[in-house]
Design a protein around this motif. Structure first.
Motif, PDB file in Angstrom:
ATOM      1  N   ARG A  90      -2.062  -1.615 -10.704  1.00 28.46           N
ATOM      2  CA  ARG A  90      -2.503  -1.695 -12.094  1.00 28.46           C
ATOM      3  C   ARG A  90      -3.199  -0.408 -12.538  1.00 28.46           C
ATOM      4  O   ARG A  90      -3.002   0.056 -13.672  1.00 28.46           O
ATOM      5  N   LEU A  91      -4.002   0.167 -11.660  1.00 33.12           N
ATOM      6  CA  LEU A  91      -4.669   1.426 -11.993  1.00 33.12           C
ATOM      7  C   LEU A  91      -3.653   2.534 -12.220  1.00 33.12           C
ATOM      8  O   LEU A  91      -3.763   3.317 -13.184  1.00 33.12           O
ATOM      9  N   LEU A  92      -2.670   2.611 -11.348  1.00 31.89           N
ATOM     10  CA  LEU A  92      -1.641   3.647 -11.486  1.00 31.89           C
ATOM     11  C   LEU A  92      -0.834   3.449 -12.768  1.00 31.89           C
ATOM     12  O   LEU A  92      -0.581   4.404 -13.513  1.00 31.89           O
ATOM     13  N   GLU A  93      -0.434   2.231 -13.037  1.00 32.05           N
ATOM     14  CA  GLU A  93       0.372   1.951 -14.227  1.00 32.05           C
ATOM     15  C   GLU A  93      -0.399   2.242 -15.506  1.00 32.05           C
ATOM     16  O   GLU A  93       0.209   2.506 -16.562  1.00 32.05           O
ATOM     17  N   SER A  94      -1.731   2.215 -15.435  1.00 27.01           N
ATOM     18  CA  SER A  94      -2.544   2.501 -16.626  1.00 27.01           C
ATOM     19  C   SER A  94      -2.687   4.005 -16.877  1.00 27.01           C
ATOM     20  O   SER A  94      -3.328   4.415 -17.848  1.00 27.01           O
ATOM     21  N   GLY A  95      -2.088   4.822 -15.993  1.00 30.18           N
ATOM     22  CA  GLY A  95      -2.117   6.261 -16.195  1.00 30.18           C
ATOM     23  C   GLY A  95      -3.268   6.967 -15.507  1.00 30.18           C
ATOM     24  O   GLY A  95      -3.643   8.072 -15.911  1.00 30.18           O
ATOM     25  N   LYS A  96      -3.796   6.346 -14.452  1.00 30.12           N
ATOM     26  CA  LYS A  96      -4.910   6.955 -13.720  1.00 30.12           C
ATOM     27  C   LYS A  96      -4.468   7.336 -12.312  1.00 30.12           C
ATOM     28  O   LYS A  96      -3.931   6.498 -11.572  1.00 30.12           O
ATOM     29  N   ASN A  97      -4.702   8.577 -11.927  1.00 31.46           N
ATOM     30  CA  ASN A  97      -4.516   8.960 -10.545  1.00 31.46           C
ATOM     31  C   ASN A  97      -5.500   8.165  -9.683  1.00 31.46           C
ATOM     32  O   ASN A  97      -6.615   7.867 -10.121  1.00 31.46           O
ATOM     33  N   VAL A  98      -5.098   7.840  -8.459  1.00 33.02           N
ATOM     34  CA  VAL A  98      -5.958   7.075  -7.559  1.00 33.02           C
ATOM     35  C   VAL A  98      -6.093   7.822  -6.234  1.00 33.02           C
ATOM     36  O   VAL A  98      -5.086   8.186  -5.610  1.00 33.02           O
ATOM     37  N   ILE A  99      -7.332   8.046  -5.815  1.00 27.75           N
ATOM     38  CA  ILE A  99      -7.638   8.614  -4.499  1.00 27.75           C
ATOM     39  C   ILE A  99      -8.384   7.536  -3.732  1.00 27.75           C
ATOM     40  O   ILE A  99      -9.488   7.143  -4.119  1.00 27.75           O
ATOM     41  N   SER A 100      -7.776   7.040  -2.652  1.00 30.87           N
ATOM     42  CA  SER A 100      -8.321   5.904  -1.932  1.00 30.87           C
ATOM     43  C   SER A 100      -8.729   6.273  -0.515  1.00 30.87           C
ATOM     44  O   SER A 100      -8.034   7.038   0.165  1.00 30.87           O
ATOM     45  N   THR A 101      -9.852   5.712  -0.071  1.00 27.94           N
ATOM     46  CA  THR A 101     -10.266   5.838   1.326  1.00 27.94           C
ATOM     47  C   THR A 101      -9.977   4.554   2.090  1.00 27.94           C
ATOM     48  O   THR A 101     -10.444   4.377   3.216  1.00 27.94           O
ATOM     49  N   ALA A 102      -9.209   3.645   1.495  1.00 30.51           N
ATOM     50  CA  ALA A 102      -8.968   2.319   2.080  1.00 30.51           C
ATOM     51  C   ALA A 102      -7.487   2.085   2.337  1.00 30.51           C
ATOM     52  O   ALA A 102      -6.974   0.982   2.133  1.00 30.51           O
TER      53      ALA A 102
END
Length: 348
Positions: A90-102
């Motif tokens: 959902r975060l990606l589809e909203s146009g936000k890059n995601v950097i995850s440590t999980a």
């Protein structure tokens, strides 16, 4: 100025939040929390910083509607391994890059459907997903593999980690996700959900390594070991009864098609003295080939009296924050740092 959202405010998340607030090139745009008691709180209060004017929320729609370039995603890894995927999509589809440590270090390790869904979300939002960290994320992928370039021939990469859990404060983490205090006579965690979780997570290191060396994974052989408490113990997170698990050693031996063996071992212990008093908080890398290579990576906290785990949190968050400009500038899709010219048996 890069606008960033902090997702989750546990120990790792609060460290990340402080780094975002303090950074001269990042503007805090939002904060997502899981704990209802943290909702509506100024982010500065959680980060032990002056008021920011940014208030926390536990409603994902609030985050999706927030204008931001990137989400720093630092929730605690959960069972099952794919439990976090829906939110990340959902975060990606909203146009936000995601950097995850999980997780999300090398999604192809989980199969085409898993990776394909994430890739599709990236393309839909025109953004990038990156899984980062120290291990997984850096020790093998960016340090050990780069060192193999010194080899004319390569037989084995052996990476061992030891972490002292005695000062860790979270019972949920130490007794839940680490598996300390469990009774193997009732339930052997080496054959249960925890083993599945860590195999999924660390298999991404193994598959990434095969890709970097221009080969494929042939098979992965687990060799997990438990150390039982010789007497009743008390650590910061709580008591460990005699005969229950005082240390877990998760180990995978990965045979590559090119003949290289990669052994990855992670030891979490309530007392380093159970293992000969070995130093803790470090990684040892032994590369067998022509020539042999031996490396030791040690991190420690500068502040006297700080728990050993804080240095690892600082390092993990530092990797995530440094990744921001590279991920924001990357083309849409799945992102992973590549080691400089890892050893390969063939040029193709």
């Amino acid at each position: 100025m890069i606008r960033a959202i902090q997702w989750a405010t546990g120990s790792m998340g609060r460290t990340s939040l402080r780094r975002i607030v303090d950074h001269p090139d990042i503007a805090l745009a939002g904060v997502f929390v899981y704990n209802p008691s943290k909702v509506g709180v100024d982010a500065g209060q959680l980060a032990r910083r002056p008021e920011t004017g940014i208030f926390t929320t536990n409603v994902i729609d609030d985050i999706l509607a927030t204008d931001a370039h990137v989400v720093i995603h630092t929730p605690r890894i959960t069972l099952p391994y794919d439990a976090l995927v829906d939110d990340v999509v959902r975060l990606l589809e909203s146009g936000k890059n995601v950097i995850s440590t999980a997780g999300f270090h090398w999604p192809a390790a989980q199969g085409a459907n898993y990776a394909g869904r994430l890739q599709k979300a990236c393309l839909a939002g025109g953004v990038t997903l990156a899984g980062v960290g120290v291990n997984p994320g850096l020790i093998v992928e960016r340090l050990a593999l780069a060192a193999t370039a010194l080899c004319a021939d390569l037989e084995k990469i052996d990476v061992r980690e030891m972490v002292d859990a005695s000062a860790m404060a979270s019972p949920e983490f130490v007794f839940g996700l680490m598996g300390l205090g469990t009774d193997p006579a009732r339930s052997d965690i080496r054959a249960g959900p925890l083993a599945e979780l860590y195999t999924a997570l660390f298999s991404e290191v193994l598959y990434f390594s095969a890709h970097a060396m221009g080969t494929e994974v042939q098979r992965i052989l687990p060799d997990h070991q438990l150390t039982l408490a010789p007497a009743d113990m008390v650590i910061t997170a709580g008591p460990i009864a005699k005969g229950t698990v005082a240390a877990t050693q998760w180990c995978w031996n990965c045979e590559m098609v090119n003949g290289v063996l990669l052994s990855l071992s992670i030891l979490w212990t309530a007392d380093p003295n159970l293992h000969g008093g070995a130093d803790v908080g470090h990684w040892t890398v032994d590369i067998t080939g022509r020539p042999n290579i031996n490396m030791r990576v040690n991190i420690s906290e500068a502040d006297a009296g700080a728990p050993p785990s804080r240095a690892l949190s600082d390092a993990t968050v530092a990797v995530a924050i440094r990744t921001i400009p590279d991920v924001v500038a990357a083309p849409p899709g799945l992102f992973a740092y590549q080691p400089p010219a890892a050893w390969r048996a063939h040029f193709r």
